[in-house]
Design a protein around this motif. Structure first.
Motif, PDB file in Angstrom:
ATOM      1  N   TYR A 116     -49.154  92.042 -55.054  1.00  0.00           N
ATOM      2  CA  TYR A 116     -49.860  92.521 -53.800  1.00  0.00           C
ATOM      3  C   TYR A 116     -49.316  92.903 -52.704  1.00  0.00           C
ATOM      4  O   TYR A 116     -49.769  93.647 -52.056  1.00  0.00           O
ATOM      5  N   ASP A 117     -48.625  92.328 -52.189  1.00  0.00           N
ATOM      6  CA  ASP A 117     -48.306  91.763 -50.821  1.00  0.00           C
ATOM      7  C   ASP A 117     -49.185  91.650 -50.117  1.00  0.00           C
ATOM      8  O   ASP A 117     -49.843  92.722 -48.992  1.00  0.00           O
ATOM      9  N   VAL A 118     -50.540  91.340 -50.628  1.00  0.00           N
ATOM     10  CA  VAL A 118     -51.914  90.585 -49.812  1.00  0.00           C
ATOM     11  C   VAL A 118     -51.543  89.257 -49.663  1.00  0.00           C
ATOM     12  O   VAL A 118     -51.377  88.270 -50.319  1.00  0.00           O
ATOM     13  N   ARG A 119     -52.903  88.790 -48.344  1.00  0.00           N
ATOM     14  CA  ARG A 119     -53.078  87.152 -48.035  1.00  0.00           C
ATOM     15  C   ARG A 119     -54.215  87.459 -47.802  1.00  0.00           C
ATOM     16  O   ARG A 119     -54.866  88.863 -47.834  1.00  0.00           O
ATOM     17  N   ALA A 120     -54.557  86.009 -48.409  1.00  0.00           N
ATOM     18  CA  ALA A 120     -56.222  86.001 -47.941  1.00  0.00           C
ATOM     19  C   ALA A 120     -56.040  84.723 -47.940  1.00  0.00           C
ATOM     20  O   ALA A 120     -55.632  83.794 -46.823  1.00  0.00           O
ATOM     21  N   MET A 121     -57.615  84.119 -47.770  1.00  0.00           N
ATOM     22  CA  MET A 121     -57.963  82.421 -46.671  1.00  0.00           C
ATOM     23  C   MET A 121     -58.549  81.911 -47.776  1.00  0.00           C
ATOM     24  O   MET A 121     -58.764  82.312 -49.089  1.00  0.00           O
ATOM     25  N   PHE A 122     -57.763  80.679 -47.793  1.00  0.00           N
ATOM     26  CA  PHE A 122     -58.067  79.565 -49.151  1.00  0.00           C
ATOM     27  C   PHE A 122     -58.713  78.493 -48.644  1.00  0.00           C
ATOM     28  O   PHE A 122     -58.068  77.941 -47.057  1.00  0.00           O
ATOM     29  N   PHE A 123     -60.299  78.216 -48.615  1.00  0.00           N
ATOM     30  CA  PHE A 123     -61.053  76.743 -47.512  1.00  0.00           C
ATOM     31  C   PHE A 123     -60.418  75.683 -48.735  1.00  0.00           C
ATOM     32  O   PHE A 123     -61.001  76.208 -50.139  1.00  0.00           O
ATOM     33  N   VAL A 124     -60.005  74.604 -48.387  1.00  0.00           N
ATOM     34  CA  VAL A 124     -59.655  73.598 -49.505  1.00  0.00           C
ATOM     35  C   VAL A 124     -60.293  72.379 -48.658  1.00  0.00           C
ATOM     36  O   VAL A 124     -60.657  72.158 -48.286  1.00  0.00           O
ATOM     37  N   CYS A 125     -60.541  71.704 -50.227  1.00  0.00           N
ATOM     38  CA  CYS A 125     -61.245  70.808 -50.499  1.00  0.00           C
ATOM     39  C   CYS A 125     -59.951  69.391 -50.150  1.00  0.00           C
ATOM     40  O   CYS A 125     -58.982  70.008 -50.862  1.00  0.00           O
ATOM     41  N   GLY A 126     -60.755  68.464 -48.614  1.00  0.00           N
ATOM     42  CA  GLY A 126     -59.083  67.663 -48.886  1.00  0.00           C
ATOM     43  C   GLY A 126     -58.979  66.603 -50.160  1.00  0.00           C
ATOM     44  O   GLY A 126     -57.718  66.568 -50.011  1.00  0.00           O
ATOM     45  N   GLY A 127     -60.126  66.162 -51.168  1.00  0.00           N
ATOM     46  CA  GLY A 127     -59.867  65.807 -52.373  1.00  0.00           C
ATOM     47  C   GLY A 127     -58.299  66.047 -52.736  1.00  0.00           C
ATOM     48  O   GLY A 127     -57.682  65.434 -53.877  1.00  0.00           O
ATOM     49  N   MET A 128     -59.048  67.564 -53.452  1.00  0.00           N
ATOM     50  CA  MET A 128     -57.916  68.010 -53.872  1.00  0.00           C
ATOM     51  C   MET A 128     -56.554  68.690 -53.966  1.00  0.00           C
ATOM     52  O   MET A 128     -55.564  69.042 -54.256  1.00  0.00           O
ATOM     53  N   ALA A 129     -56.247  68.584 -52.111  1.00  0.00           N
ATOM     54  CA  ALA A 129     -55.701  69.026 -51.061  1.00  0.00           C
ATOM     55  C   ALA A 129     -54.734  67.625 -51.270  1.00  0.00           C
ATOM     56  O   ALA A 129     -53.354  68.317 -51.254  1.00  0.00           O
ATOM     57  N   ALA A 130     -54.858  66.764 -50.794  1.00  0.00           N
ATOM     58  CA  ALA A 130     -54.425  65.549 -51.118  1.00  0.00           C
ATOM     59  C   ALA A 130     -53.388  65.663 -52.535  1.00  0.00           C
ATOM     60  O   ALA A 130     -51.696  65.499 -52.179  1.00  0.00           O
ATOM     61  N   VAL A 131     -53.856  66.189 -53.362  1.00  0.00           N
ATOM     62  CA  VAL A 131     -52.671  66.017 -54.076  1.00  0.00           C
ATOM     63  C   VAL A 131     -52.189  66.829 -54.621  1.00  0.00           C
ATOM     64  O   VAL A 131     -51.720  66.838 -56.392  1.00  0.00           O
ATOM     65  N   ASN A 132     -52.177  67.888 -54.147  1.00  0.00           N
ATOM     66  CA  ASN A 132     -51.824  69.298 -54.197  1.00  0.00           C
ATOM     67  C   ASN A 132     -50.938  69.864 -52.962  1.00  0.00           C
ATOM     68  O   ASN A 132     -51.455  71.269 -52.907  1.00  0.00           O
ATOM     69  N   LYS A 133     -50.617  69.199 -52.119  1.00  0.00           N
ATOM     70  CA  LYS A 133     -50.073  69.818 -50.388  1.00  0.00           C
ATOM     71  C   LYS A 133     -48.728  70.741 -50.715  1.00  0.00           C
ATOM     72  O   LYS A 133     -48.669  71.168 -49.980  1.00  0.00           O
TER      73      LYS A 133
END
Length: 278
Positions: A116-133
């Motif tokens: 739908y051509d929509v942008r959003a905000m993602f507030f990420v947790c570092g522990g999750m982000a580190a293994v899903n860069k």
């Protein structure tokens, strides 16, 4: 060269921030269960709103202003309450997702937003982000804003100042490594803030952002219930809280597929911040 161009693009995308209204939370803390979805005096949206379908360029239009000054982003002030909603510039809303990225649910959220051509905000947790860069890079490449939600999602009011700093700074490091730019937005786990969290967040270059509509998807209330809460709370200026990790988020994914096209048909601009509050 191709890698450098990709990195430059990600920096340009994630580096945005908005002029947000400072209608905040009284006191030094706010909890998620404190029913934050009733800010006044935001006008209510209703079924009488005209159905409007606009081209993708219109849906992706940033909320306000240009990018940060050429000299670099300004250091945000140390606040005593988080920002809660967007000032009124038409029927603008922000969708935000916490706790990810999760390879089971985040890709489906990104796919729907892309459809739908929509942008959003993602507030990420570092522990999750580190293994899903790779998912963080995908967020940035799609034009989403990647924010900081600490490393382990702790209750910050129970931590020492040095621990709060570590939780936030380490997460910013991961976001920078994956996206090419440090985050400009911070959200405290559980929506609970204290003076140290506000100070450290500002020192690390981030504005504190809460929400005005809680979808309560974290309680897994059912897809219909999530859709009803988001649509009932839709109004100019609101920030919607949802989650793409932290449990079974299949209801969140299904709800997004239902309410997103409806909100667009009602004429809402679902977009992301582009410039920091000054």
């Amino acid at each position: 060269m191709e890698k450098d161009q990709s990195l430059t693009r990600r920096r340009a995308l994630i580096g945005g921030a908005a002029v947000l209204g400072a209608a905040g939370v009284a006191g030094t803390a706010r909890v998620r269960t404190a029913a934050p979805g009733n800010p006044a005096p935001l006008p209510a949206a209703g079924p009488q709103a005209p159905a409007v379908r606009e081209p993708s360029a219109f849906r992706l239009l940033p909320m306000t202003g240009d990018g940060p000054p050429s000299g670099g982003p300004l250091r945000p002030p140390v606040r005593s309450e988080p920002l809660l909603h967007v000032p009124g510039h038409g029927r603008t809303m922000v969708l935000s997702f916490d706790d990810g990225p999760d390879p089971r649910y985040t890709p489906a959220v990104l796919k729907t937003l892309r459809k739908y051509d929509v942008r959003a905000m993602f507030f990420v947790c570092g522990g999750m982000a580190a293994v899903n860069k790779g998912l963080l890079a995908e967020m940035a490449d799609d034009g989403h804003v990647v924010g900081n939600h600490t490393w382990t999602h702790p209750l910050l009011t129970r931590l020492r100042r040095s621990q709060i700093h570590s939780e936030i700074a380490r997460t910013s490091d991961v976001v920078e490594d994956a996206c090419g730019e440090r985050p400009l937005w911070f959200r405290a786990p559980y929506g609970v803030w204290n003076r140290a969290a506000f100070q450290i967040g500002a020192d690390l270059g981030m504005e504190p952002l809460a929400w005005t509509v809680d979808s309560r998807d974290w309680t897994t209330p059912g897809t219909r219930s999530i859709v009803r809460r988001v649509e009932h709370g839709a109004a100019p200026g609101v920030v919607v809280l949802s989650h793409d990790a932290g449990g079974d988020r299949s209801q969140t994914v299904r709800a997004l597929r239902r309410y997103l096209p409806r909100l667009l048909d009602e004429g809402y601009h679902l977009t992301v911040p582009r410039r920091r509050y000054s």
